[in-house]
Write an enzyme that holds these catalytic residues in place. Sequence first.
Site, mmCIF file in Angstrom:
data_model
loop_
_atom_site.group_PDB
_atom_site.id
_atom_site.type_symbol
_atom_site.label_atom_id
_atom_site.label_comp_id
_atom_site.label_asym_id
_atom_site.label_seq_id
_atom_site.Cartn_x
_atom_site.Cartn_y
_atom_site.Cartn_z
ATOM 1 N N ASP A 343 0.842 -1.189 0.000
ATOM 2 C CA ASP A 343 0.000 0.000 0.000
ATOM 3 C C ASP A 343 0.885 1.250 0.000
ATOM 4 O OD1 ASP A 343 -2.764 1.201 0.484
ATOM 5 O OD2 ASP A 343 -1.646 2.012 2.182
ATOM 6 N N GLU A 374 1.546 0.174 -4.940
ATOM 7 C CA GLU A 374 1.049 1.430 -5.494
ATOM 8 C C GLU A 374 2.229 2.397 -5.599
ATOM 9 O OE1 GLU A 374 -3.353 2.203 -3.878
ATOM 10 O OE2 GLU A 374 -1.877 1.996 -2.268
#
Length: 667
Positions: A343, A374
């Site tokens: 994340d 990400e």
Amino acid sequence: MQTAPFHSAPVSDPAARKRLYDSRAFERRYHCDSPLGAQWSPCSTRFALWAPTAQAVRLALYPDGNSAPAVRTLELARAGHGVWQCELPGNWDGCFYDFTVTDSDGAARRTADPWAVACGRDGARSMVVDLRRTDPEGWAADRAPARSPEDIIYETHVKDFSWDPASGVPAEYRGRYKAFTLNGTTLNGDGLHPTCLDYLKTLGVTHVQLMPVFDFGSVPEGSDLYNWGYDPVNYNVPEGLYATDPDDGAVRIRELKEAVQSLHRNGFRVIMDVVYNHTYHLDSWLWRTEPWYFYRQNPDGTPGDGSACGNDLATERSMCARYIRESVLYWAREYHMDGFRFDLMGLLDTGLMQSIRAALDEAYGAGEKLVFGEPWAARHSPMRPGSRPAGKRALPRLDPNIGAFCDATRDLVKGHILHAERPGFVNGGSARLQDLAHAVTGWAGVQGGRFAVQAASQTISYLSCHDDWTLWDKLVITMDPGQKFDAPTPAVLRANRLAAAFCFGCQGRWFLLSGEEFGRTKQGLRDSFNAPAALNRLDWARAWAAPWRDLADYYRGLMALRPLLPALTDKSAAAPARLREVWRPGRKGAGFRLDNAGPGSRWPELVLLYNADSRPHTAVLPAGRWQVLADGEDSRLWQTEEPMAASGQAVLPAGSALVLGRVDPIA
């Protein structure tokens, strides 16, 4: 060797703490490589806590993880490199514990153990555990299934997966780890339409990505409340919300292992969604043991906020990096996780990501464990000078087996992620042919621009994930003035199939949100992180209702076809060179010819044709004889006994795709 602590940085002066922790002297003096946490054995347990600036540390032992008073307390002894420790004889398996850390100013803070691997309800107290008693039967022999020719990743949330009563899962297992251990579940128990694990086996995905399953703080364990779980509390402990008993720290461990074991047995590898960029609160176990050390700070000492959560982890500090790296390796070793999705990876530094990749490769073989994330942050974070964020700009210099979500392809296909009404290629917008070609080659080798990687092995091609609008909802918002999210509007269905066909035709790894294949809707809600489970759940009745089941069948055919196409599955640096020709078969169309040579390939060349226009077009085909493998309605034409053939030209209906394989030798 005992080492006296620094006394020059009181907790009440965060800026002084920052200067202290950023000094080379502190790193040299206090970096520690010895085991931390509770090291259990049948004869004794060693407790070790890293708290270098503490003046005293006291251990308390409890009979439960809730409110029972301590049965024993004792002072820990200062050891080298900032470690406080003691060793207690006897078998302490199942005993709960915490620490009280006292600062130089006399302030005392209670804290659980940030290095703990077990805890009680809501993670308030840590637990000593014999991990071998948490192993399900046959765990030592558990192995991931062999790697497939292609990796197709299916993201799901533990509660979403089985919360729907129509799933056929017994009530006591719905929304829990145990649902992943069940075979034979069907829609409302009808015995005909598989759900959950058996449904996945019909789909064709190779990896199941679990949204956060480590202990998070936003929802009380044992409640019916819902959250995605991006709020870490205990990084090395499974979340108790999904366990049948959140009070017994061993149960959540065993049941998550059972879920992984069952997924492996049924042919799926398992990816863990990890959140190492921030904690639920700044007042975490990490902060309470060593104030400010694990957190990134602005020059005035205030916490960094690149995560939009007010507490970015300082991954560039050596003990924070050690903590995260060891955590990843722990989940891989103890829970047999096959990959990790990071994340907000753009908040982690490249040195950490490279070291994680190297450590996993050393332990399991190069590229065996998937690593991707990400490549962005919510906003700027005050990373220490000399460190580099693992964001988009770093991708061309990272290990080629560190991947990233390709937001460029996502937005190109369906429209901007931040603007609901802005369409993409398939739903009424425009797209440059060059950008579409870059998407086909996974943006490998692109210089600058919206996305760039060195090889397709780094590209995660996707159209929707848990964040933002589902693919179906975005298409409805941009194409249906009435915004009827439960209506199977023909134009929206066509656009969904076209989007799936385009993503299918992109090099890199294919990723999809669970339920995307049957038009999953959240009724237009952009982010459903704390919406009720009734909105977030997988709607198993929809999965089998016409025409949604036909949409799912379209995805199934594409997933079955893709592993047969080296033009798309090639992850090497040479993959972009497979794209031989690009042209426009119409005003809003795109055509691509690719080299499809490879071991066992049935078609030496591949042609991908896409027509996003509202009217049909005729496409001129490259020389040769071509077999129709898939069109805008049927993705299994390649499996028919009498395959459709084409040469010279082909008709592209409005809003449709055409996939062709060359059947004659290349001259």
